[in-house]
Design a protein around this motif. Sequence first.
Motif, PDB file in Angstrom:
ATOM      1  N   GLU A   1      82.474  23.664  30.258  1.00  0.00           N
ATOM      2  CA  GLU A   1      81.465  24.222  29.688  1.00  0.00           C
ATOM      3  C   GLU A   1      81.111  24.978  31.307  1.00  0.00           C
ATOM      4  O   GLU A   1      79.942  25.571  31.044  1.00  0.00           O
ATOM      5  N   ILE A   2      82.113  25.105  31.994  1.00  0.00           N
ATOM      6  CA  ILE A   2      82.202  27.403  32.607  1.00  0.00           C
ATOM      7  C   ILE A   2      82.517  28.365  31.540  1.00  0.00           C
ATOM      8  O   ILE A   2      81.305  29.119  31.595  1.00  0.00           O
ATOM      9  N   LEU A   3      83.100  28.174  30.271  1.00  0.00           N
ATOM     10  CA  LEU A   3      83.080  28.663  28.970  1.00  0.00           C
ATOM     11  C   LEU A   3      81.830  28.768  28.823  1.00  0.00           C
ATOM     12  O   LEU A   3      80.560  30.296  28.489  1.00  0.00           O
ATOM     13  N   SER A   4      81.145  27.771  28.356  1.00  0.00           N
ATOM     14  CA  SER A   4      79.391  27.943  27.974  1.00  0.00           C
ATOM     15  C   SER A   4      78.529  28.475  28.126  1.00  0.00           C
ATOM     16  O   SER A   4      77.776  29.294  27.917  1.00  0.00           O
ATOM     17  N   GLY A   5      78.793  27.769  29.756  1.00  0.00           N
ATOM     18  CA  GLY A   5      77.982  28.850  31.014  1.00  0.00           C
ATOM     19  C   GLY A   5      77.237  30.488  31.030  1.00  0.00           C
ATOM     20  O   GLY A   5      76.784  30.779  30.874  1.00  0.00           O
ATOM     21  N   ALA A   6      79.109  30.935  30.443  1.00  0.00           N
ATOM     22  CA  ALA A   6      79.405  32.302  30.773  1.00  0.00           C
ATOM     23  C   ALA A   6      78.962  32.673  29.055  1.00  0.00           C
ATOM     24  O   ALA A   6      79.540  33.769  29.131  1.00  0.00           O
ATOM     25  N   GLY A   7      78.647  31.734  28.118  1.00  0.00           N
ATOM     26  CA  GLY A   7      78.805  32.547  26.215  1.00  0.00           C
ATOM     27  C   GLY A   7      80.079  33.152  25.626  1.00  0.00           C
ATOM     28  O   GLY A   7      80.070  33.448  25.003  1.00  0.00           O
TER      29      GLY A   7
ATOM     30  N   ILE B   1      91.845  28.379  25.069  1.00  0.00           N
ATOM     31  CA  ILE B   1      91.711  29.851  25.023  1.00  0.00           C
ATOM     32  C   ILE B   1      91.069  30.564  24.479  1.00  0.00           C
ATOM     33  O   ILE B   1      90.552  29.522  24.071  1.00  0.00           O
ATOM     34  N   ILE B   2      90.546  31.858  25.578  1.00  0.00           N
ATOM     35  CA  ILE B   2      89.727  32.294  25.149  1.00  0.00           C
ATOM     36  C   ILE B   2      90.463  34.302  24.323  1.00  0.00           C
ATOM     37  O   ILE B   2      91.265  34.438  24.773  1.00  0.00           O
ATOM     38  N   ASP B   3      89.282  34.549  24.621  1.00  0.00           N
ATOM     39  CA  ASP B   3      89.745  35.621  23.322  1.00  0.00           C
ATOM     40  C   ASP B   3      89.754  36.823  24.969  1.00  0.00           C
ATOM     41  O   ASP B   3      89.361  36.930  25.338  1.00  0.00           O
TER      42      ASP B   3
ATOM     43  N   ASN C   1      86.670  39.117  31.438  1.00  0.00           N
ATOM     44  CA  ASN C   1      85.034  39.433  32.090  1.00  0.00           C
ATOM     45  C   ASN C   1      84.880  39.178  32.445  1.00  0.00           C
ATOM     46  O   ASN C   1      83.501  39.103  33.359  1.00  0.00           O
ATOM     47  N   LYS C   2      83.778  37.348  31.617  1.00  0.00           N
ATOM     48  CA  LYS C   2      82.746  37.483  31.056  1.00  0.00           C
ATOM     49  C   LYS C   2      82.917  36.072  32.948  1.00  0.00           C
ATOM     50  O   LYS C   2      82.460  35.492  33.430  1.00  0.00           O
ATOM     51  N   LEU C   3      83.983  35.807  32.726  1.00  0.00           N
ATOM     52  CA  LEU C   3      84.131  34.741  34.534  1.00  0.00           C
ATOM     53  C   LEU C   3      85.016  35.306  35.504  1.00  0.00           C
ATOM     54  O   LEU C   3      85.436  34.723  36.459  1.00  0.00           O
TER      55      LEU C   3
ATOM     56  N   GLN D   1      90.393  29.832  36.444  1.00  0.00           N
ATOM     57  CA  GLN D   1      91.676  30.653  36.614  1.00  0.00           C
ATOM     58  C   GLN D   1      92.459  31.193  34.974  1.00  0.00           C
ATOM     59  O   GLN D   1      91.926  30.935  33.917  1.00  0.00           O
ATOM     60  N   ILE D   2      92.636  32.411  35.054  1.00  0.00           N
ATOM     61  CA  ILE D   2      92.759  33.235  33.924  1.00  0.00           C
ATOM     62  C   ILE D   2      94.511  33.429  33.396  1.00  0.00           C
ATOM     63  O   ILE D   2      94.191  34.117  35.109  1.00  0.00           O
ATOM     64  N   LYS D   3      95.424  33.132  33.000  1.00  0.00           N
ATOM     65  CA  LYS D   3      96.353  33.448  32.709  1.00  0.00           C
ATOM     66  C   LYS D   3      97.034  34.002  31.101  1.00  0.00           C
ATOM     67  O   LYS D   3      96.361  33.297  30.262  1.00  0.00           O
ATOM     68  N   THR D   4      97.562  35.071  30.653  1.00  0.00           N
ATOM     69  CA  THR D   4      98.247  35.231  29.463  1.00  0.00           C
ATOM     70  C   THR D   4      99.866  33.806  29.526  1.00  0.00           C
ATOM     71  O   THR D   4     100.635  34.234  30.262  1.00  0.00           O
ATOM     72  N   LEU D   5      99.839  33.252  28.457  1.00  0.00           N
ATOM     73  CA  LEU D   5     100.792  33.130  27.600  1.00  0.00           C
ATOM     74  C   LEU D   5     101.735  33.659  26.562  1.00  0.00           C
ATOM     75  O   LEU D   5     100.766  34.022  26.288  1.00  0.00           O
ATOM     76  N   THR D   6     102.704  33.913  27.511  1.00  0.00           N
ATOM     77  CA  THR D   6     104.045  35.153  26.800  1.00  0.00           C
ATOM     78  C   THR D   6     103.694  34.928  25.147  1.00  0.00           C
ATOM     79  O   THR D   6     104.084  33.888  24.778  1.00  0.00           O
ATOM     80  N   ALA D   7     103.986  36.116  24.573  1.00  0.00           N
ATOM     81  CA  ALA D   7     104.710  35.420  22.757  1.00  0.00           C
ATOM     82  C   ALA D   7     105.833  35.410  23.391  1.00  0.00           C
ATOM     83  O   ALA D   7     107.180  35.934  23.939  1.00  0.00           O
ATOM     84  N   GLY D   8     106.589  34.506  21.915  1.00  0.00           N
ATOM     85  CA  GLY D   8     108.703  33.983  21.706  1.00  0.00           C
ATOM     86  C   GLY D   8     108.444  33.102  20.889  1.00  0.00           C
ATOM     87  O   GLY D   8     107.388  32.635  20.221  1.00  0.00           O
ATOM     88  N   ASN D   9     109.625  32.954  20.554  1.00  0.00           N
ATOM     89  CA  ASN D   9     109.361  32.035  19.653  1.00  0.00           C
ATOM     90  C   ASN D   9     109.990  30.539  20.502  1.00  0.00           C
ATOM     91  O   ASN D   9     110.360  30.801  21.451  1.00  0.00           O
TER      92      ASN D   9
END
Length: 145
Positions: free
Chosen positions: A27-33, A62-64, A69-71, A78-86
């Motif tokens: 719902e929050i994501l949708s409200g932010a487009g 998962i978001i782009d 910046n829209k949030l 909250q926003i965070k990045t899950l790192t790449a890896g095996n």
Amino acid sequence: MGPYTIAYVNFVGNYGKVWPSMTKVYEILSGAGIISYTGVGIYYDDPAVISWELLRSDIGAIIDPQDTNKLFDNKDIQIKTLTAGNKIVVEFPLKNTFSSMIGPMRVYPVMTKYMEENGYTNEIPMIELYDMQAKKIYYIAEVKK
């Protein structure tokens, strides 16, 4: 696997009851487009060890990365990045809502056995990606020996 930028909320309680939190995030994501077709759950505790009402998780989508910046001003997410890896990854079909309940019962014992047989530690957190477009749930564990 990864990296993934996720928008999420914290949840404490029975993992089987995270869906209202997932709905809140969407719902929050949708409200932010922002459109996301992949939900995510990061589960920090083992329910075989920790009391259900104390289980900790981050529930979101998962978001782009460009959409963060829209949030920026939203205090509810909250926003965070899950790192790449095996990672150790198991796919499970996402046919209906029961898939998310049956999946852990079938997948986690297989993952645990595989990790033990191959000398990997059974690491927490466990990550679940719910890919609505591919109709799959991905169960993900860190690769650590």
